[in-house]
Design an enzyme around this catalytic site. Structure first.
Site, mmCIF file in Angstrom:
data_model
loop_
_atom_site.group_PDB
_atom_site.id
_atom_site.type_symbol
_atom_site.label_atom_id
_atom_site.label_comp_id
_atom_site.label_asym_id
_atom_site.label_seq_id
_atom_site.Cartn_x
_atom_site.Cartn_y
_atom_site.Cartn_z
ATOM 1 N N ASP A 226 -3.337 5.711 2.889
ATOM 2 C CA ASP A 226 -3.809 4.516 2.184
ATOM 3 C C ASP A 226 -2.616 3.957 1.419
ATOM 4 O O ASP A 226 -2.354 4.351 0.285
ATOM 5 C CB ASP A 226 -4.954 4.856 1.224
ATOM 6 C CG ASP A 226 -6.179 5.368 1.953
ATOM 7 O OD1 ASP A 226 -6.510 4.796 3.002
ATOM 8 O OD2 ASP A 226 -6.795 6.346 1.480
ATOM 9 N N LEU A 227 -1.874 3.057 2.053
ATOM 10 C CA LEU A 227 -0.515 2.711 1.635
ATOM 11 C C LEU A 227 -0.382 2.421 0.149
ATOM 12 O O LEU A 227 0.528 2.910 -0.508
ATOM 13 C CB LEU A 227 -0.010 1.518 2.450
ATOM 14 C CG LEU A 227 1.432 1.089 2.170
ATOM 15 C CD1 LEU A 227 2.401 2.206 2.509
ATOM 16 C CD2 LEU A 227 1.773 -0.174 2.953
ATOM 17 N N ASP A 228 -1.262 1.600 -0.417
ATOM 18 C CA ASP A 228 -1.111 1.178 -1.804
ATOM 19 C C ASP A 228 -1.941 2.017 -2.775
ATOM 20 O O ASP A 228 -2.201 1.587 -3.893
ATOM 21 C CB ASP A 228 -1.489 -0.304 -1.936
ATOM 22 C CG ASP A 228 -0.448 -1.208 -1.289
ATOM 23 O OD1 ASP A 228 0.738 -0.881 -1.382
ATOM 24 O OD2 ASP A 228 -0.834 -2.219 -0.683
ATOM 25 N N GLU A 229 -2.366 3.191 -2.348
ATOM 26 C CA GLU A 229 -3.208 4.026 -3.205
ATOM 27 C C GLU A 229 -2.605 5.407 -3.447
ATOM 28 O O GLU A 229 -3.295 6.308 -3.903
ATOM 29 C CB GLU A 229 -4.608 4.154 -2.587
ATOM 30 C CG GLU A 229 -5.325 2.812 -2.455
ATOM 31 C CD GLU A 229 -6.733 2.953 -1.905
ATOM 32 O OE1 GLU A 229 -7.274 4.071 -1.935
ATOM 33 O OE2 GLU A 229 -7.289 1.939 -1.447
#
Length: 283
Positions: A226-229
């Site tokens: 989850d790239l931005d998490e």
């Protein structure tokens, strides 16, 4: 920044009596001198314990295996997770970028000045625009066009295999696949504006201006599936007013992005970041 015969030891375990004394005793037995020490416990009872030590160990390169065996015995007793890093060995990094150059050039400049203890192995981009700027720093520039995403990521993985210790996404405007994050096998640090999830996608500063935001900021974090998490390393903000244009907001936001990413990269290079589940401890 580089010091011969210097090591950094990171320790994580359940907090319990006797850890600090046991670590100090083991290091003394190994002939290691503690140069600096930082630690944190999440709770006095049933908490998690984190410790970072900078050590001077005579002839460390030759003695490393014996030293690690001593730490392993200690770790088994206390149920520790640990890692040992050579302070005389700069970390090797690949920087991924698209067309925005502010974070990339800031990292290259700081590395050239000796402010970041790392070696930039290459800059990888899905656009050719920044090649001349990168080559001014005597850093290899590799253009791998986007389009066929599996082929692009396979070329990136083949290029970097066993050559880098971590990757920085310096405003790389491509979403990494789960397969890439898993296969690359090294930490990936990402930087983005702190409007997420409110202003996802293109032109976030224009939409932020339209909504009358009063704070803009940036977040640096480790990339996961989850790239931005992923776990956050560093954040910062700047206060803005209604009188500033969308271009003003973008300029100020890029200033914050540069500083936040530089601090996150520096802390990673200095082995100050311990990942604790979805969070981090900076020591």
């Amino acid at each position: 920044m580089i010091q011969q015969d210097t090591a950094r030891l990171l320790i994580t375990c359940d907090d319990q009596p006797g850890i600090v004394a046991a670590v100090a005793a083991t290091l003394a037995e190994q002939g290691a001198n503690i140069i600096s020490l930082a630690q944190h416990s999440t709770d006095a009872e049933d908490g998690r314990f984190f410790q970072r030590l900078v050590l001077h160990i005579e002839d460390f390169a030759d003695r490393r295996e014996d030293f690690e065996r001593g730490i392993a015995r200690l770790a088994e007793k206390f149920g520790m997770q640990w890692s040992l890093h050579n302070g005389a060995q700069p970390k090797r990094v690949a920087i991924f970028v698209s067309k925005y150059d502010h974070c990339l050039l800031d990292l290259l400049w700081r590395t050239q000045r000796g402010e970041l203890d790392m070696e930039v192995v290459c800059v990888v981009s899905n656009h050719p625009d920044l090649e001349a700027a990168v080559r001014n720093f005597d850093v290899p520039f590799v253009h791998i066009p986007s389009g066929d995403k599996p082929a692009m990521e396979r070329a990136q993985l083949d290029l970097l295999a066993d050559k880098v210790d971590f990757i920085v996404l310096a405003r790389y405007m491509q979403i990494l696949s789960d397969d890439f994050v898993r296969e690359v096998g090294v930490p990936v640090i990402n930087i983005h504006h702190s409007f997420l999830p409110a202003f996802i996608g293109a032109n976030p500063y224009a939409r932020a201006k339209a909504r009358g935001v009063k704070l803009i900021g940036a977040t640096a974090h480790y990339a996961t599936a989850d790239l931005d998490e992923g776990p956050i390393i560093e954040q910062d903000v700047a206060r803005v007013t209604h009188a500033e244009s969308a271009q003003d907001l973008q300029r100020r936001g890029q200033d914050v992005e540069r500083m936040v990413l530089a601090r996150a990269v520096q802390w990673h290079c200095e082995d100050r970041v311990i990942v604790d589940g979805a969070s981090t401890v900076i020591l």
